[in-house]
Design a protein around this motif. Structure first.
Motif, PDB file in Angstrom:
ATOM      1  N   ASP A 258       0.855  -1.178   0.000  1.00 24.17           N
ATOM      2  CA  ASP A 258       0.000   0.000   0.000  1.00 24.17           C
ATOM      3  C   ASP A 258       0.900   1.240   0.000  1.00 24.17           C
ATOM      4  OD1 ASP A 258      -1.758   2.045   0.446  1.00 24.17           O
ATOM      5  OD2 ASP A 258      -2.355   1.393   2.461  1.00 24.17           O
TER       6      ASP A 258
ATOM      7  N   ALA B 227       0.332   4.260   0.337  1.00 18.51           N
ATOM      8  CA  ALA B 227       0.033   5.241   1.387  1.00 18.51           C
ATOM      9  C   ALA B 227       0.643   4.831   2.726  1.00 18.51           C
ATOM     10  CB  ALA B 227      -1.479   5.399   1.533  1.00 18.51           C
TER      11      ALA B 227
ATOM     12  N   ARG C  68      -3.432   5.605  -4.981  1.00 18.77           N
ATOM     13  CA  ARG C  68      -4.723   6.166  -5.379  1.00 18.77           C
ATOM     14  C   ARG C  68      -4.809   6.326  -6.890  1.00 18.77           C
ATOM     15  NH1 ARG C  68      -6.664  11.137  -1.866  1.00 18.77           N
ATOM     16  NH2 ARG C  68      -5.040  12.077  -3.094  1.00 18.77           N
TER      17      ARG C  68
END
Ligand SMILES: [Mg+2]
Length: 323
Positions: free
Chosen positions: A235, A237, A307
Motif C-alpha cells: 500500500d 500510502a 490512489r
C-alpha cells in the motif's frame, strides 16, 4: 606500501572497535584466533565499497569508514545475528594520515557501538576501496532467511526508505533542495546509514523472512518474494517516508525514492498473522521504527497500490499498468 606507511596504518587499526574477551589473538599476527561460544552458529558476511561505484569520489573519509562497516552490520541484522568480529581489506592511493584518522575514528565508533572487534585485515596501494568481512553469532537454527515468507504474512519495513537515495542525489548534484535542514538530514542518511542490528536480533522467532534494503525496497521485496515463492502487495500510502524527504521532493517523488532508491540499509521482513500480536508487543516494548506496508499474496512479483492506480515492479523500477 613502504614500511613507514604500514606502521602508520597499523597505528590506526591495531585496536579498532570493541574489546572482546573472545578474541585470543587479534590484529598484528598472521591470523586472528577467536573463541566462538559453544552451541552457536556463526553467520559470515562480506561487502565491498569502491570509490565511484558505491560512493562518489571525494566522499568524506568518516562516511567511507562508517558505511564500509554499516553495510556489513546491516547484512548481519538481516540474518538476525549478533555482530562480533570484523576483518578489513583497505586499498588506498596513498597513506594520508588525516584521512586514516577520520576513517578509523568513524569505523571504530560504529564498531564499539555494536560490540564488534576488528581482528585483522590487509592494506594495499591502489584505487580507493574498502572490503569488510564480518562474523556474527546466532543460536542454532534461528538465523533469519529471505525464504520462509507465506501467503498472508504481513510485510514490514524499518526506518524511512528513500532518504538515502535522495541524499546520494544531493551529494552528486542531481537533486537540489531549497530547505537546507532537510537536505542535511537526507545527506546524512546516505553518508551515515543506521544498521538495524537490535531489530534484526529481536525478529528471531518473530519474522518468517527478512532481507536488508540495499538495492531498493521494490527490488529487495521481489528477492524476498522469489525466495519465499509468493508475491507481494504494498500500500503506497503506508510507506513510511520521512518529513525531510516529503518536504524535499513532495509525496509522489518521495514514494518513488522509497520504492526504488536503494542504499537504505533498513530491514524488510514478513510476520505471520499468528505472530502479529507478539509483533505489536515487541513494538510497544521499543523494538524500533517499523511499519506494516502490505502483505504477501499468492502468485509472484511486487504490486504497489496507490490512489492513482496499480504499479508493477519490473527489473529495476515500477511500471504503471491497467488492471
Ligand atoms: Mg543484504
Amino acid at each position: 606500501m613502504p614500511q613507514g606507511e604500514f606502521e602508520l596504518i597499523a597505528r590506526y587499526f591495531s585496536r579498532l572497535g570493541a574489546e572482546r574477551a573472545d578474541v585470543r589473538i587479534g590484529v598484528g599476527d598472521d591470523g586472528a584466533v577467536v573463541m566462538p561460544p559453544s552451541s552457536r552458529e556463526l553467520v559470515v558476511v562480506m561487502d565491498s565499497l569502491l570509490e565511484g561505484v558505491h560512493f562518489p569520489a571525494g566522499s568524506p573519509a568518516a562516511s567511507i569508514g562508517h558505511r564500509s562497516f554499516a553495510v556489513n552490520l546491516s547484512d548481519l541484522a538481516a540474518m538476525g545475528a549478533e555482530p562480533a568480529w570484523a576483518l578489513l581489506a583497505l586499498t588506498l592511493p596513498s597513506a594520508d594520515e588525516e584521512w586514516l584518522a577520520q576513517f578509523s575514528r568513524a569505523a571504530g565508533d560504529l564498531c564499539r557501538k555494536h560490540g564488534v572487534a576488528l581482528i585483522g585485515g590487509d592494506t594495499t596501494r591502489g584505487p580507493l576501496a574498502a572490503t569488510v568481512t564480518m562474523v556474527g553469532i546466532a543460536p542454532i537454527g534461528v538465523a533469519l532467511e529471505r525464504k520462509g515468507g507465506q501467503v498472508g504474512d504481513a510485510i514490514f519495513v524499518s526506518g524511512s526508505p528513500g532518504d538515502s537515495a535522495a541524499g546520494l542525489a544531493l551529494e552528486q548534484g542531481r537533486l537540489h533542495v531549497a530547505d537546507a535542514m532537510s537536505a542535511q538530514i537526507l545527506r546524512d542518511r546516505f553518508l551515515f546509514p543506521t544498521p538495524r542490528c537490535g531489530i534484526g536480533v529481536a525478529l528471531r522467532g518473530l519474522a518468517s523472512a527478512c532481507i536488508d534494503v540495499s538495492d531498493g525496497l521494490g527490488g529487495d521485496l521481489e528477492k524476498l518474494c522469489a525466495a519465499s515463492g509468493c508475491g507481494a502487495e504494498v500500500d503506497a500510502a503506508a510507506l513510511p517516508v520521512s518529513e525531510a524527504l516529503l518536504s524535499a521532493v513532495g509525496r509522489e517523488a518521495a514514494r518513488e525514492y522509497a520504492l526504488t532508491g536503494g542504499e537504505d540499509y533498513e530491514l524488510l521482513f514478513t510476520v505471520p498473522l499468528a505472530r502479529l500480536g507478539a509483533m505489536t508487543s515487541a513494538i510497544a516494548r521499543g523494538l524500533g521504527p517499523v511499519k506494516r506496508i502490505g502483505s504477501l499474496v499468492a502468485g509472484k512479483g511486487v504490486k504497489v497500490f496507490a490512489r492513482g492506480g496499480v504499479m508493477q515492479f519490473s527489473g529495476s523500477g515500477f511500471d504503471h499498468f491497467a488492471t
